[in-house]
Write a protein that holds these residues in place. Sequence first.
Motif, short mmCIF file in Angstrom:
data_model
loop_
_atom_site.label_atom_id
_atom_site.label_comp_id
_atom_site.label_asym_id
_atom_site.label_seq_id
_atom_site.Cartn_x
_atom_site.Cartn_y
_atom_site.Cartn_z
N ARG A 104 0.83 -1.21 0.00
CA ARG A 104 0.00 0.00 0.00
C ARG A 104 0.86 1.26 0.00
N HIS A 107 2.15 2.10 -3.40
CA HIS A 107 1.17 2.75 -4.27
C HIS A 107 0.82 4.16 -3.79
N TRP A 113 6.16 4.75 -5.47
CA TRP A 113 5.43 4.31 -6.67
C TRP A 113 6.34 4.32 -7.89
N ARG A 205 -7.27 2.77 -12.30
CA ARG A 205 -6.70 3.07 -11.00
C ARG A 205 -7.52 2.50 -9.84
N ASP A 209 -5.47 0.10 -7.26
CA ASP A 209 -5.30 0.44 -5.85
C ASP A 209 -6.21 -0.43 -4.98
N THR A 225 -9.90 -3.08 1.20
CA THR A 225 -9.25 -2.85 -0.10
C THR A 225 -9.43 -4.03 -1.05
N ALA A 285 -1.30 5.59 -9.57
CA ALA A 285 -0.95 6.29 -8.33
C ALA A 285 -0.06 7.45 -8.67
#
Length: 286
Positions: A104, A107, A113, A205, A209, A225, A285
């Motif tokens: 996480r 991202h 990223w 996206r 994500d 998530t 991201a």
Amino acid sequence: MYEALTSAWASVFYAAVILFALAELLVPAREASRALDRRWSTNIALYLLNMLLHRFLGPLAAIAIGYGALAGEVGLSVWLNAPAWLAVAVGILVLDLWKYVEHRLMHGIPLLWRVHMVHHSDTEVDFTTAERHHPLEVVVGTIGFIAVTVAFGIPPLAVALYALTATIVAVFSHANIQIAGAVDRPLRWLVVTPAVHNVHHSAERVETDSNFGLMMTLWDRLFGTYTPDSPETAARRQLGLEYFREARAGWLDRVLLQPFVPASLLRPERRVEVPGNGRATQPPAE
């Protein structure tokens, strides 16, 4: 036992690669639309580069794992006041939770990223994608893994078992294989299946994500998530990043330079030509 499991890692890894490579030939989920030689040569080259890097980082990891074994004052066994087997089980959960958190962060933090997007720039996903990581990401990941191992005093056996299991699941979850829904649905409650991880490699996206788990889907479900998949959405899903679709962008030299592409060329609201890297449309991201 720890030494035996450590020495078995290579055998387990290559056996998993052969198994899932054969499965991709027999029951592919998607037809490859790009030449395998270019993609595979880049992904395998990254794997070899990172293996060399691991030879330098290995001693640091060994020291950390050794510390975990000697951490009688701060280790999980002492904290939990529990038998060794429970400390090993909790240690595996802690490591998998950390990999979820790390993913996480990769991202969510623009600087991280930039190195992680190399993994997502593969416009096809198969068993070789599991080893498509920029060397800078390997360094960051190893440092984080060492820090967690030391901080929690995770037993060496837990580290070895997790490394073995996560290796198999990572290759499995990236493999381009079709699994019957009757098998996949119950299996995805335990581990990350190809259908689950395919969502994470989407060009959209909102899907990219999500589904951050490395080995278990538990953390995505627990922290909200998790994005379910269906044959309908999978059939129309485009994989990879929109701004790295030109064939030349997949060559090793360009892949190694991807983290250094100017940020102005990676904005979703602009459609600009990235030299040698296709068009910039929608990054997952920023």
